[in-house]
Design a protein around this motif. Structure first.
Motif, PDB file in Angstrom:
ATOM      1  N   UNK A 162       3.394   0.665   5.567  1.00  0.00           N
ATOM      2  CA  UNK A 162       4.000  -0.379   6.396  1.00  0.00           C
ATOM      3  C   UNK A 162       3.607  -1.795   5.964  1.00  0.00           C
ATOM      4  N   UNK A 163       3.219  -1.929   4.710  1.00  0.00           N
ATOM      5  CA  UNK A 163       2.903  -3.244   4.181  1.00  0.00           C
ATOM      6  C   UNK A 163       4.054  -3.808   3.376  1.00  0.00           C
ATOM      7  N   UNK A 164       3.769  -4.803   2.529  1.00  0.00           N
ATOM      8  CA  UNK A 164       4.826  -5.496   1.802  1.00  0.00           C
ATOM      9  C   UNK A 164       4.860  -5.217   0.306  1.00  0.00           C
ATOM     10  N   UNK A 165       3.926  -4.421  -0.203  1.00  0.00           N
ATOM     11  CA  UNK A 165       3.816  -4.308  -1.653  1.00  0.00           C
ATOM     12  C   UNK A 165       4.183  -2.921  -2.187  1.00  0.00           C
ATOM     13  N   UNK A 166       4.843  -2.936  -3.325  1.00  0.00           N
ATOM     14  CA  UNK A 166       5.100  -1.696  -4.056  1.00  0.00           C
ATOM     15  C   UNK A 166       3.788  -1.207  -4.657  1.00  0.00           C
ATOM     16  N   UNK A 167       3.794   0.011  -5.148  1.00  0.00           N
ATOM     17  CA  UNK A 167       2.609   0.552  -5.797  1.00  0.00           C
ATOM     18  C   UNK A 167       2.896   0.816  -7.265  1.00  0.00           C
ATOM     19  N   UNK A 168       1.833   1.004  -8.034  1.00  0.00           N
ATOM     20  CA  UNK A 168       1.984   1.483  -9.405  1.00  0.00           C
ATOM     21  C   UNK A 168       2.437   2.935  -9.285  1.00  0.00           C
ATOM     22  N   UNK A 169       3.510   3.292  -9.943  1.00  0.00           N
ATOM     23  CA  UNK A 169       4.068   4.642  -9.812  1.00  0.00           C
ATOM     24  C   UNK A 169       3.006   5.701 -10.075  1.00  0.00           C
ATOM     25  N   UNK A 170       2.841   6.620  -9.121  1.00  0.00           N
ATOM     26  CA  UNK A 170       1.900   7.726  -9.282  1.00  0.00           C
ATOM     27  C   UNK A 170       0.450   7.352  -9.113  1.00  0.00           C
ATOM     28  N   UNK A 171       0.184   6.126  -8.621  1.00  0.00           N
ATOM     29  CA  UNK A 171      -1.210   5.671  -8.518  1.00  0.00           C
ATOM     30  C   UNK A 171      -1.448   5.007  -7.165  1.00  0.00           C
ATOM     31  N   UNK A 172      -1.297   5.776  -6.121  1.00  0.00           N
ATOM     32  CA  UNK A 172      -1.438   5.240  -4.765  1.00  0.00           C
ATOM     33  C   UNK A 172      -2.849   4.731  -4.499  1.00  0.00           C
ATOM     34  N   UNK A 173      -3.852   5.522  -4.824  1.00  0.00           N
ATOM     35  CA  UNK A 173      -5.244   5.136  -4.553  1.00  0.00           C
ATOM     36  C   UNK A 173      -5.615   3.868  -5.307  1.00  0.00           C
ATOM     37  N   UNK A 174      -5.236   3.804  -6.580  1.00  0.00           N
ATOM     38  CA  UNK A 174      -5.514   2.624  -7.396  1.00  0.00           C
ATOM     39  C   UNK A 174      -4.837   1.391  -6.803  1.00  0.00           C
ATOM     40  N   UNK A 175      -3.586   1.548  -6.422  1.00  0.00           N
ATOM     41  CA  UNK A 175      -2.825   0.430  -5.877  1.00  0.00           C
ATOM     42  C   UNK A 175      -3.438  -0.085  -4.581  1.00  0.00           C
ATOM     43  N   UNK A 176      -3.807   0.828  -3.701  1.00  0.00           N
ATOM     44  CA  UNK A 176      -4.434   0.410  -2.441  1.00  0.00           C
ATOM     45  C   UNK A 176      -5.731  -0.352  -2.708  1.00  0.00           C
ATOM     46  N   UNK A 177      -6.534   0.168  -3.629  1.00  0.00           N
ATOM     47  CA  UNK A 177      -7.819  -0.473  -3.929  1.00  0.00           C
ATOM     48  C   UNK A 177      -7.623  -1.899  -4.444  1.00  0.00           C
ATOM     49  N   UNK A 178      -6.650  -2.091  -5.323  1.00  0.00           N
ATOM     50  CA  UNK A 178      -6.406  -3.423  -5.889  1.00  0.00           C
ATOM     51  C   UNK A 178      -5.884  -4.378  -4.819  1.00  0.00           C
ATOM     52  N   UNK A 179      -4.940  -3.930  -4.008  1.00  0.00           N
ATOM     53  CA  UNK A 179      -4.393  -4.782  -2.942  1.00  0.00           C
ATOM     54  C   UNK A 179      -5.507  -5.236  -2.002  1.00  0.00           C
ATOM     55  N   UNK A 180      -6.365  -4.311  -1.594  1.00  0.00           N
ATOM     56  CA  UNK A 180      -7.459  -4.659  -0.686  1.00  0.00           C
ATOM     57  C   UNK A 180      -8.448  -5.624  -1.337  1.00  0.00           C
TER      58      UNK A 180
END
Length: 203
Positions: A162-180
């Protein structure tokens, strides 16, 4: 006697050789160190426009080291200035990704807007989170211009959360960590903005 002379000559030649080697190393050490600093500067500062600063930011570190934040740790930071006025802050942040530590360099202008993000170290899965290391990086560039309040706190998340950013395809955990981590850095900048850039920034 001839043998003694030969030994003396060999010792002298060896001494001259060692001395010459030491002299070359000594005279070139400074030049090598300067070249390494230049390479480091180019690597770390290529998110900043060349005309946006005129100091040596890496020689102007901020007084912070290993500061724990909500989702990351600030390892250090640097101040870029132009004509004696702060123009940007660079923060080195570390977080935990999917397979290990991720270290990011986060550049923020004097008004608190994100200038860019660069991956310094990572050990994520090649072809998935490992794409974080690509430079330039399209996904990381999508954060440019954002601030701690743009979007609001609940917007600093993946769209699937429910946020505003796309993720790196297939890398949900990595994407969340970078956004935070980026959000952490922007909030920390806001908290220390007066201390770092004073009243030189203009909204």
């Amino acid at each position: 006697m001839n043998r003694t002379i030969s030994v003396v000559i060999l010792v002298l030649l060896a001494g001259l050789g060692i001395g010459a080697t030491c002299l070359v190393q000594h005279t070139s050490a400074g030049r090598i160190a300067a070249q390494q600093r230049l390479i480091d500067s180019r690597t770390l500062l290529d998110m900043l426009a060349p005309d946006s600063y005129d100091n040596q930011p890496l020689e102007q570190p901020l007084p912070l080291e290993n500061v724990p934040l909500t989702s990351s740790t600030l390892l250090g930071g640097y101040l870029a200035t132009r004509a004696g006025q702060p123009s940007a802050v660079l923060l080195r942040s570390q977080t935990l990704g999917y397979t290990g530590a991720i270290e990011l360099l986060i550049a923020i202008d004097a008004n608190g807007k994100l200038l860019g993000v660069k991956t310094l170290k990572q050990a994520e899965t090649p072809g998935l989170g490992g794409r974080l290391a690509e430079w330039p990086n399209t996904w990381l560039n999508s954060f440019t211009g954002k601030s701690s309040t743009d979007p609001a706190d609940n917007g600093w998340a993946l769209k699937k959360d429910q946020g505003q950013f796309d993720q790196i395809a297939g890398a949900t955990t990595t994407s969340r960590a970078v956004i935070n981590t980026i959000h952490d850095a922007l909030r920390y900048f806001d908290e220390h903005r007066q201390q770092w850039v004073g009243s030189s920034a203009h909204e």
